[in-house]
Motif scaffolding. Structure first.
Motif: not given
Length: 140
Positions: A118, A122, A126
């Protein structure tokens, strides 16, 4: 709809292959990357097999004007190395070496409920957003 179905099937086969080969196991990947320590060469055989299958697949695909979805095939025009490719490859390699995860296995691990995946996904999203905002407008 055909395009989505083929993408789904391809992703499923890819994910299952990653799991069966151990490529979604960060510990196994880091063992492969640890050439100065307790090196695990088993993933080299997985990668070699993948390259062989890919070579055959691309050879067959190049001989067909249309994809299985009925759309014309579009191949990248860029050939050779440039600064952006080398920098991107270095960043990818450093990330892979630090985390033991690359983008494909990250999605497999995320589906398995991994907290590490996770965080990785993420950070990857980004990074992709930063690339779209900072790098892409300046690309040649």
């Amino acid at each position: 709809m055909t395009k989505v179905l083929f993408a789904w099937i391809g992703g499923l086969v890819f994910g299952l292959g990653l799991m069966l080969a151990g490529m979604a196991n960060p510990t196994k990947v880091l063992g492969f990357l640890d050439v100065a320590g307790r090196w695990d060469p088993s993933l080299a055989f997985v990668m070699g097999g993948a390259v062989a299958v890919g070579l055959v697949g691309f050879r067959l695909a190049r001989s067909q004007a249309l994809a299985w979805t009925g759309e014309p095939r579009v191949w990248p025009a860029l050939r050779g190395l440039d600064r952006r490719l080398v920098i991107g490859a270095l960043l990818f390699g450093v990330g892979w070496g630090l985390a033991g995860i690359c983008p494909g296995p990250a999605w497999v691990l995320l589906g398995a409920g991994s907290d590490k995946a996770l965080l990785f996904v993420v950070a990857m999203i980004v990074g992709m957003a930063l690339h779209a905002v900072v790098i892409r407008p300046n690309a040649k």
